[in-house]
Design a protein around this motif. Structure first.
Motif, PDB file in Angstrom:
ATOM      1  N   HIS A 113      37.766  40.758  35.068  1.00 17.01           N
ATOM      2  CA  HIS A 113      38.453  40.301  36.281  1.00 17.01           C
ATOM      3  C   HIS A 113      37.483  39.601  37.220  1.00 17.01           C
ATOM      4  O   HIS A 113      37.070  40.159  38.238  1.00 17.01           O
ATOM      5  CB  HIS A 113      39.113  41.482  36.990  1.00 17.01           C
ATOM      6  CG  HIS A 113      40.226  42.092  36.200  1.00 17.01           C
ATOM      7  ND1 HIS A 113      41.519  41.628  36.269  1.00 17.01           N
ATOM      8  CD2 HIS A 113      40.232  43.094  35.306  1.00 17.01           C
ATOM      9  CE1 HIS A 113      42.283  42.348  35.458  1.00 17.01           C
ATOM     10  NE2 HIS A 113      41.518  43.237  34.858  1.00 17.01           N
ATOM     11  N   ARG A 114      37.098  38.399  36.865  1.00 17.08           N
ATOM     12  CA  ARG A 114      36.183  37.608  37.698  1.00 17.08           C
ATOM     13  C   ARG A 114      36.502  36.145  37.463  1.00 17.08           C
ATOM     14  O   ARG A 114      37.206  35.798  36.524  1.00 17.08           O
ATOM     15  CB  ARG A 114      34.735  37.931  37.344  1.00 17.08           C
ATOM     16  CG  ARG A 114      34.431  37.727  35.876  1.00 17.08           C
ATOM     17  CD  ARG A 114      33.022  38.145  35.521  1.00 17.08           C
ATOM     18  NE  ARG A 114      32.036  37.163  35.980  1.00 17.08           N
ATOM     19  CZ  ARG A 114      30.789  37.140  35.534  1.00 17.08           C
ATOM     20  NH1 ARG A 114      30.370  38.043  34.647  1.00 17.08           N
ATOM     21  NH2 ARG A 114      29.941  36.230  35.969  1.00 17.08           N
ATOM     22  N   GLY A 115      35.972  35.299  38.356  1.00 16.06           N
ATOM     23  CA  GLY A 115      36.241  33.870  38.211  1.00 16.06           C
ATOM     24  C   GLY A 115      37.742  33.617  38.167  1.00 16.06           C
ATOM     25  O   GLY A 115      38.513  34.271  38.863  1.00 16.06           O
ATOM     26  N   LYS A 116      38.146  32.707  37.300  1.00 17.51           N
ATOM     27  CA  LYS A 116      39.573  32.342  37.224  1.00 17.51           C
ATOM     28  C   LYS A 116      40.422  33.511  36.731  1.00 17.51           C
ATOM     29  O   LYS A 116      41.637  33.523  36.916  1.00 17.51           O
ATOM     30  CB  LYS A 116      39.756  31.149  36.280  1.00 17.51           C
ATOM     31  CG  LYS A 116      39.111  29.872  36.779  1.00 17.51           C
ATOM     32  CD  LYS A 116      39.912  29.229  37.897  1.00 17.51           C
ATOM     33  CE  LYS A 116      39.337  27.878  38.279  1.00 17.51           C
ATOM     34  NZ  LYS A 116      39.528  27.613  39.730  1.00 17.51           N
ATOM     35  N   PHE A 129      40.165  36.561  37.751  1.00 19.08           N
ATOM     36  CA  PHE A 129      40.196  37.650  38.736  1.00 19.08           C
ATOM     37  C   PHE A 129      41.604  38.254  38.815  1.00 19.08           C
ATOM     38  O   PHE A 129      41.775  39.468  38.797  1.00 19.08           O
ATOM     39  CB  PHE A 129      39.759  37.109  40.093  1.00 19.08           C
ATOM     40  CG  PHE A 129      40.031  38.043  41.241  1.00 19.08           C
ATOM     41  CD1 PHE A 129      39.560  39.348  41.232  1.00 19.08           C
ATOM     42  CD2 PHE A 129      40.777  37.614  42.337  1.00 19.08           C
ATOM     43  CE1 PHE A 129      39.814  40.210  42.291  1.00 19.08           C
ATOM     44  CE2 PHE A 129      41.028  38.470  43.396  1.00 19.08           C
ATOM     45  CZ  PHE A 129      40.554  39.769  43.367  1.00 19.08           C
ATOM     46  N   LYS A 130      42.602  37.383  38.883  1.00 17.26           N
ATOM     47  CA  LYS A 130      43.995  37.834  38.850  1.00 17.26           C
ATOM     48  C   LYS A 130      44.767  36.930  37.884  1.00 17.26           C
ATOM     49  O   LYS A 130      44.351  35.795  37.649  1.00 17.26           O
ATOM     50  CB  LYS A 130      44.641  37.737  40.247  1.00 17.26           C
ATOM     51  CG  LYS A 130      44.043  38.678  41.286  1.00 17.26           C
ATOM     52  CD  LYS A 130      44.478  40.121  41.089  1.00 17.26           C
ATOM     53  CE  LYS A 130      43.871  41.013  42.170  1.00 17.26           C
ATOM     54  NZ  LYS A 130      43.756  42.412  41.781  1.00 17.26           N
ATOM     55  N   PRO A 131      45.884  37.427  37.342  1.00 19.17           N
ATOM     56  CA  PRO A 131      46.685  36.578  36.454  1.00 19.17           C
ATOM     57  C   PRO A 131      47.151  35.322  37.189  1.00 19.17           C
ATOM     58  O   PRO A 131      47.278  35.327  38.416  1.00 19.17           O
ATOM     59  CB  PRO A 131      47.893  37.448  36.097  1.00 19.17           C
ATOM     60  CG  PRO A 131      47.531  38.833  36.472  1.00 19.17           C
ATOM     61  CD  PRO A 131      46.480  38.751  37.538  1.00 19.17           C
ATOM     62  N   THR A 132      47.370  34.256  36.441  1.00 22.49           N
ATOM     63  CA  THR A 132      47.922  33.036  37.005  1.00 22.49           C
ATOM     64  C   THR A 132      49.334  32.859  36.482  1.00 22.49           C
ATOM     65  O   THR A 132      49.552  32.833  35.272  1.00 22.49           O
ATOM     66  CB  THR A 132      47.067  31.815  36.605  1.00 22.49           C
ATOM     67  OG1 THR A 132      45.741  32.018  37.066  1.00 22.49           O
ATOM     68  CG2 THR A 132      47.625  30.541  37.228  1.00 22.49           C
TER      69      THR A 132
END
Lengths: 457, 996, 90
Positions: B597-600, B602-605
């Motif tokens: 959970h880091r960078g893009k 970090f959270k779902p898109t």
């Protein structure tokens, strides 16, 4: 920026001049240097320290006295944390009320005073809060000199990051409100933030950093030292600090509270002030009082000690994470509440993961730095996220509660205003909004706008 | 090969055929496969490994395990630099690079050592007593100096290039520690068929069996451990996890299954992680039962110079000799409080290392030991203490005090044995308190967490025989609890049936500094000072002196300090008590807790069904919660966002546009009581909405403030579809479920979120009807008479169900059309094709926002959780005929206060001037104070229709003040602007366009 | 902490959302002192240290609202049942 305390006199009580006036004299000539025989501690300074070095530091006395409780006092403050001890200090110093006992069930500072992330700031939006926290900041700025104890107030700046236009607009509104009360606030764009903290994740962030709201006068203080400094100063003025003395009941006569039952016997007092944070509901229940408060656990974390890595305080706007670095070198960080009612001073893994995910999201160089220790404090979460400093419905009892996770930064002003209420039976001007009846009338002070849901504040 | 003089020619678990080269402070050394960095350094004759925290004293290696306080190094370089890595657990690999810490310019010559000279001043808490004058010096001078001096290693500011993983595991029995007790437990439970996970922080199993000369059933202990591991690996339901530290115990569930956190160091023993492998893996292990078999840690003795390089724990000396084939000294001495230290004498002797003397604090050591010493020609000092160790870069002499006689011995190594501390931390993480054991003079586990048992040294049973017995018993009990009845309990014959742990805390009256906490430089004098100053509680002692706050969390120091405090205050150690152990047991990389959970990531898109189409038409997307939405669709030649957005607004209002509104929450509500249910949710009435109609609704929280708004359509007698704001979709769903299940379970209503199931597009503008007629052909009559404003219908398009709503956020004649998500892409392309001839364009969230502000529609900036319906000019919607959530408390005095800031529109008096959201309203000429604050600007936009900036705001008594002039005060952004208060509806106030 | 969902089985804390005191009963909105009663119900809490009935939402599971009995001193879970049945009884 410690000298700032002087500015206090302009827009707060003239009494506050005390905070500064004596300072230079006391420091330069150490007028407080009186023999321990008189019960006063030796004045702290580099000179007394060097002097002590020659005698192997054998002449230092206890920082505060350890008296047995007297049968009665003018004022009892329940709770030997920062707020309780600050209250006692200002009762004695500002209002001349020295027949005061601070009752602590464990060792002083064993509650949230020793379990927070040491951040101080006055970047509040609402008129009910903003002047109060600014008074606190002004008191922080003069605290070492007032207490003659180095509480390491360090104004390295607090930066709240924003990641969307709506968040920016909210910070603009807040920053403007701060400036309208003479509080320093600057809105930074992404480039300015990058200039300050180039190692934040600007390259690959899921929620790109658009900028931040900066309060340069914000920062940190050494939490334990705040407790000890207030204890030492209050004790030297005659306040009895009584540890291992748990309140087990209230002595009621008619409609009035006349004293408390404790594990060290009954103690009577004209006025009884509660400053017990997470234990508020339990102590209030002894007086038959239900309050708009829930106790929740907030975890905090420190890393291993490393050389200077991060200058100030930063908070993440698209997740739950804030960070600073202590003078000892540890990164001190935290995030959101675990979210469930708790009196256990510990939390669970999902919150630990959530906090560390937030950390990696803005500061990917944290990856190899190790988390050394975690702990939990019990927050007295109020129904609107703001505190209560008010008379209780029954005579003789006074409330200081509902600090949520804002308690540490509020310590000096909380003590200052609670002492004012106890001494004069009227609210201090900057604490007028902190009434207990505001929930019934609807005059809530809800910075986050989440309503009567304590774990969301 | 350098340093061979410090290696034994045989023995141990190192592979002498596999030399590995590594560097320390730039110099090359070599060790063997099976070494730790610490054993390789000792094997290379390196004694000084680091400098201490405060006094910068040279420090060596104290331990052989994770409790090491001294030997901290920076491992690796660049972005992979790992400060404060304990050399004693760093597995050696070929090419390992390490540097010493906290020294300048060099480890051998460190200017920081000047602090040692100032040590009379740098006592515990000295900084609380000074650095206060002059006040301004703190941030500018004192603190920067302190900060630079403090801290140990240097961390990289580069992003961690390695990956981390998280994994879950479930088992009947989790066994923590693969020493004799853990192995015995695993064999017993595993043979019974239980699902067993056996974790050990070490990279070989066996624990003390690898470090001591012990025998089980006639075989060497290490060999027995190998065989045990082989058998365990042959059992299908047993998982042996080496290099895995169980660092924390967390809360359990009703079943008693408890969650444990564990860190697996997947790649730390490699130069780089293997392809597609993480550096480390965070395990969340859910175990029905757990057996703690984590062993014990030996205690140092507090005496003068006890921190000098070459002074080591006695058992650690045995570990280096027996496991790593290292000779830590040429001529050693042993300082012990009991029998246990004597093992080191015999092990050193057996390895051919000279033992000059044994210093035993007891007046009369057992005769058997004395004869053994005699045989070895080792001098015995009985009733004696070591009072000083000399040699800052490696000891060369110790001073022994017997009564009043002081004798000096020349030795280059000193092993000390002050007793044992069981590793009971995991028994206290969830609230248990340890109990004092007089038998071994240590704290042992007290009340245990439900489902946990303890075996071996972790419980205070230090002898091998007891460890195996308790391990087997615990394994059998755990297996039985998991449903594996009558489990056979194996028995083993061992060479050790007793181990003594006799306390020797402190040697008083030493001529030089005696250290309690070696990493934090806390001395016995500091403890005494804390006592004098009243910091007597162990917690105050810890905080005042920093005792036990170092990276080892006091594993080798806390109890010694508490014992000294006990002596000073005339209390027993249990009276003094102990501090609380908290997770993690050993430090864990923050990256491991974060996992991927880091960078893009970090959270779902979340992407709408129309996203692929949008990607082909713009690169400009904005995060809306986890959603990505098209913000605007730039055209070639357009200078900036404002030009694009203004063009989109004008096109929509002059011709038409299409916008993806799929991210709005959609909740399907069905049941006989659906209408009654909605009446209780919304402030206005929905039970009376005719089938085929849509109504705008506003819902409150029970405290009377606005929660969310949106339109809800009635598709059938017992069928509604609600739309929520994008931001509140999940919150509203939870709110409705609460109302349905908890508040009014008697109502016949079912709800389900269909946000992801339906794609939805807004078609707005004068040509919107033509577009739809072109798209839908004759399927439905869209004339005003047949399908007026706020009509809705379900229909079919090419065999696919469609929902059509005539609603408008833009104020234009507009429709929203919904289709099952899998057809969302086809529909948006069909819509654009059908609209091409009418000049219909796609528009993004910015144009959407501009048009809603032009129409005075409220959105997130106004629905901020502190506004009432009346604040938003929607008070009239509140039905007096019925109750709803929030109605009663909305009647509180402060919520009815006529002074409340209420929705208005504002325009700059100078029409060319710009507005800023967040500006506060002040009377013209009023002082800029909070007292004069009259409200603030919530939302602003440049209106291409009005050709100027417009804004919505909340202003005290707003509606009565149209025409008034105020200052919009914004010192932090844009400065002050004089504005005119106007109606919040800037464009088409009569709403004629809406009805087309 | 793990919560045994009556519909899904025992699941990790992270699947659930917390609301709070399960003793909340929506007062009669037509009562003469309705505002006082709502204030009491919405804002005041016993906030006990010990066994506590509270509402959890299994948002990452079955979306069921659960009535959980839990000790706030020890975090020990003492019982779980659907909130709905209770409500129906009420």
């Amino acid at each position: 920026m410690h000298g700032k305390g002087l500015a206090l006199s302009q827009n707060v009580l003239p009494l506050s001049l005390n905070v500064n006036h004596r300072r230079p004299r006391r420091l330069r000539y150490g007028l407080d240097c009186t023999p321990r025989a008189r019960g006063k501690p030796i004045h702290y300074s580099i000179f007394s320290l060097i002097g002590a070095a020659f005698s192997g530091h054998r002449h230092w006395g206890p920082a505060w006295r350890d008296p047995a409780p007297k049968p009665a006092y003018d004022v009892i403050v329940i709770g030997g944390g920062g707020h309780g001890l600050a209250t006692a200090h200002y009762l004695a110093k500002v209002h001349g009320i020295t027949n005061v006992a601070v009752l602590e069930k464990g060792w002083i500072g064993s509650g949230n005073a020793g379990r927070n992330t040491t951040i101080i700031r006055s970047n509040y939006l609402l008129p009910g809060n903003n002047p109060f926290y600014e008074l606190s900041m002004k008191l922080w700025e003069g605290l070492e000199q007032d207490l003659n104890y180095n509480t390491m107030v360090s104004q390295r700046g607090v930066l709240n990051l924003y990641h969307s236009d709506a968040q920016r607009d909210a910070y603009v509104r807040r920053g403007n409100a701060m400036r309208m009360h003479g509080v320093d606030a600057e809105l930074l764009d992404a480039a300015a933030v990058r200039g300050m903290l180039p190692y934040l994740d600007f390259a690959n962030a899921r929620f790109p950093i658009q900028g931040g709201l900066l309060q340069r006068r914000g920062g940190t203080a050494r939490h334990d030292a705040v407790v000890w400094g207030y204890a030492r100063a209050a004790s030297s003025r005659g306040v009895d600090i009584i540890q291992n003395c748990e309140v087990t009941g209230m002595i009621r006569e008619g409609g009035r509270i006349r004293g408390v039952e404790t594990t060290r016997g009954p103690i009577r007092a004209g006025k009884i002030g509660m400053a017990v944070a997470g234990s508020t509901s339990r102590v209030a229940a002894m007086a038959g009082l239900r309050l708009p408060i829930e106790s929740h656990v907030l975890q905090a974390f420190v890393s291993e000690s490393i050389k200077p890595f991060f200058p100030g305080v930063v908070t993440f706007g698209a997740g739950h994470f804030y960070l600073s670095q202590s003078d000892k070198g540890s990164l001190v960080f935290g995030g959101d509440l675990d979210g469930y009612n708790s009196y256990a001073q510990r939390g669970n893994l999902p919150t630990v993961e959530d906090v560390c995910e937030g950390g990696m999201a803005i500061l990917p160089s944290l990856g190899r730095i190790r988390l050394l220790r975690s702990w939990g404090g019990i927050m007295d979460m109020s129904m609107d996220g703001s505190p209560i400093i008010d008379r209780a419905p029954m005579q003789g009892l006074y409330l200081n509660a509902g600090w949520c996770y804002g308690g540490f930064k509020a310590t000096p002003a909380s003590g200052w205003c609670f002492a004012h209420l106890l001494a004069r039976d009227e609210p201090h001007e900057v604490a007028r909004a902190y009434r207990l009846d505001r929930f019934a009338t609807g005059r809530v002070i809800d910075e986050k706008g989440v309503g009567a849901q304590p774990n969301l504040h | 090969m350098s340093g061979s003089a410090h290696r034994l020619t045989e023995g141990g678990l190192i592979d002498r055929r596999k030399p590995l080269s590594f560097t320390f402070d730039g110099q090359s050394y070599s060790g063997f496969e099976g070494d730790t960095l610490a054993s390789a350094l000792l094997g290379s004759g390196v004694k000084v490994v680091g400098r201490s925290f405060k006094y910068h004293r040279p420090r060596g290696i104290l331990c052989a395990g994770s409790e090491e306080p001294n030997a901290l190094v920076e491992l690796r370089t660049g972005a992979r630099r790992e400060p404060n890595t304990r050399a004693t657990v760093a597995e050696l690999y070929d090419g390992l690079e390490s540097q010493s810490q906290n020294r300048w310019p060099s480890l051998a010559f460190d200017l920081g050592a000047v602090n040692s000279l100032l040590s009379p001043i740098f006592v515990a808490g000295f900084y609380y007593k000074t650095f206060m004058w002059p006040a301004a010096f703190w941030e500018k001078v004192y603190e920067p100096l302190i900060r630079r001096a403090a801290g140990l290693g240097i961390a990289s500011h580069e992003a961690d290039p390695d990956r981390y993983e998280k994994a879950h595991a479930f088992c009947d029995v989790l066994i923590i520690g693969a020493g004799p007790a853990g192995l015995a437990a695993a064999l017993t439970a595993g043979r019974a068929g239980a699902r067993v996970i056996l974790c050990d922080e070490d990279f070989v199993v066996g624990g003390r069996l690898n470090a001591e000369r012990l025998e089980i059933d006639g075989a060497g202990g290490a060999e027995w451990a190998r065989q045990a591991e082989a058998e365990l690996r042959s059992l299908a339901d047993v998982r042996v996890m080496r290099r895995t530290t169980v660092f924390g115990a967390y809360d359990a569930g009703l079943s008693g299954a408890r969650t444990f956190g564990a860190l697996e160091r997947v790649s730390d023993h490699l130069r780089l992680p293997a392809p597609h492998q993480p550096r480390q893996r965070l395990w969340k292990i859910v175990a029905a039962r757990v057996i703690l078999a984590a062993g014990a840690v030996e205690r140092p003795i507090v005496f003068g110079g006890n921190d000098r390089p070459g002074v080591m724990l006695a058992a650690s000396v045995r570990t280096y000799v027996n496991r790593f084939g290292v000779a830590p000294a040429r001529q050693a001495a042993v300082f012990t409080g009991g029998d246990d230290g004597w093992k080191t004498v015999s092990d050193l002797a057996a390895a051919g290392i000279g033992v000059a003397a044994v210093i035993d604090a007891r007046a009369e050591p057992p005769p058997a030991l004395l004869t053994a010493a005699q045989r070895l020609g080792t001098r015995v000092f009985a009733g004696a203490h070591v009072v000083d160790a000399r040699g800052s870069h490696g000891i060369h002499r110790i001073s022994v005090r017997t009564g009043s006689r002081i004798e000096h011995l020349d030795v280059d190594g000193l092993a000390m044995s002050g007793g044992w501390n069981p590793c009971a931390a995991l028994t206290t993480h969830v609230g248990g308190r340890p109990r004092w054991s007089e038998a071994i003079a240590a704290f042992v586990p007290g009340d245990l967490p439900a489902g946990m048992s303890v075996a071996g040294a972790a419980g205070g049973s230090l002898a091998l025989d007891a460890a195996l017995r308790e391990g087997a018993a615990a394994g059998a009990a755990a297996a039985a609890a998991a449903g594996f009845a009558d489990v056979p309990i194996p028995r083993w014959r061992t060479s050790e049936d007793s181990v003594s742990s006799r306390a020797l805390w402190h040697v008083s009256g030493c001529p030089s500094k005696a250290f309690v906490d070696l990493q934090h430089d806390v001395t016995d004098g500091d403890i005494a000072l804390a006592e004098r100053e009243g910091y007597r509680s162990v917690e105050l002692l810890k905080r005042y002196t920093t005792l036990g706050m170092a990276t080892d969390q006091g594993k080798t120091s806390s109890l010694n300090g508490h014992a000294i405090m006990a002596a000073l205050t005339g209390r027993s150690i249990p009276e003094v008590g102990t501090t609380t152990a908290r997770p993690p047991y050993t430090p864990v990389a923050i990256g491991a807790f974060a996992g991927h959970h880091r960078g893009k990531e970090f959270k779902p898109t979340r992407l709408t069904a129309g996203h692929a189409w949008a990607r082909q038409n713009t690169e400009v997307f904005v995060e809306a919660g986890q959603w990505l939405r098209a913000q605007w669709f730039p055209r070639p030649g357009e200078q900036d966002w404002l030009e694009s957005v203004s063009r989109e607004v004008k096109s929509v209002r002059s011709s038409g546009g299409v916008c993806d509104v799929s991210t709005l929450g959609k909740i399907d509500i069905q049941g006989a009581d659906a209408g009654a249910f909605l009446d209780r949710i919304y402030i206005n009435t929905f039970s009376t909405v005719p089938v085929g109609k849509v109504r705008y609704g506003l819902m409150l929280r029970e405290d009377g403030f606005v929660m969310d708004d949106g339109t809800t359509a009635r598709l059938g007698d017992a069928h509604y579809v609600m739309s929520t704001t994008t931001a509140n979709a999940a919150k509203v769903m939870q709110h409705l479920e609460h109302a349905r299940q908890v508040l009014w379970p008697e109502l016949d209503v079912q709800i389900v979120s269909v946000t992801e199931q339906w794609a939805q597009y807004a078609i707005a503008g004068p040509n919107s009807r033509r577009l739809l007629e072109r798209l839908l052909g004759g399927v439905i009559d869209l004339a005003n008479a047949a399908f007026p404003y706020l009509a809705c219908a379900e229909l079919e398009w090419q065999g696919v169900p469609l929902r059509l709503f005539r609603i408008s956020f833009s104020g234009e004649m507009a429709f929203e059309i919904a289709i099952p998500a899998r057809y969302g892409d086809a529909l948006i392309r069909a819509l654009m094709a059908a609209g091409r001839e009418f000049g219909v364009i796609p528009y993004g969230t910015e144009a959407l926002g501009v048009m809603r502000i032009e129409k005075g529609h409220v959105a997130g900036n106004e629905l901020n959780g502190t506004t009432t319906a009346a604040d938003l000019g929607l008070g009239r919607m509140l039905s007096k005929k019925k109750d709803c959530i929030g109605r009663v408390l909305a009647g509180r005095p402060a919520l009815l206060d006529p002074e409340r800031p209420t929705l208005v529109g504002v325009r700059p008096v100078d029409r060319k001037a710009r507005l800023y959201a967040g500006a506060h309203f002040l009377a013209v000429g009023a002082a800029t104070t909070l007292e004069n604050d009259q409200g603030y600007v919530t939302s602003v936009a440049y209106s291409p229709m009005l050709e100027g900036w417009i804004g919505l705001g909340l202003l005290a008594r707003g509606p009565s003040r149209h025409g008034e002039r105020l200052v919009a005060h914004s010192p932090v952004r844009g400065g002050d602007t004089e504005v005119e208060v106007v109606s919040p509806i800037f464009f088409d106030p009569e709403g004629t366009r809406l009805h087309g | 902490m793990r919560i045994r969902c009556p519909f899904c089985g025992e699941r990790d804390l992270s699947e659930f959302t917390y609301l709070g005191d399960a003793s909340f009963v929506r007062p009669d909105p037509d009562a003469a002192d309705a505002q006082q009663r709502f204030y009491d119900a919405v804002y005041l809490r016993d906030n006990p240290a010990g066994p506590f009935e509270e509402l959890w939402y299994h948002g990452s599971g079955c979306r069921g609202w659960l009535r959980v009995r839990r000790n706030t001193r020890t975090h020990e879970i003492l019982g779980v049942e659907p909130a709905r049945r209770q409500g129906a009884d009420a």
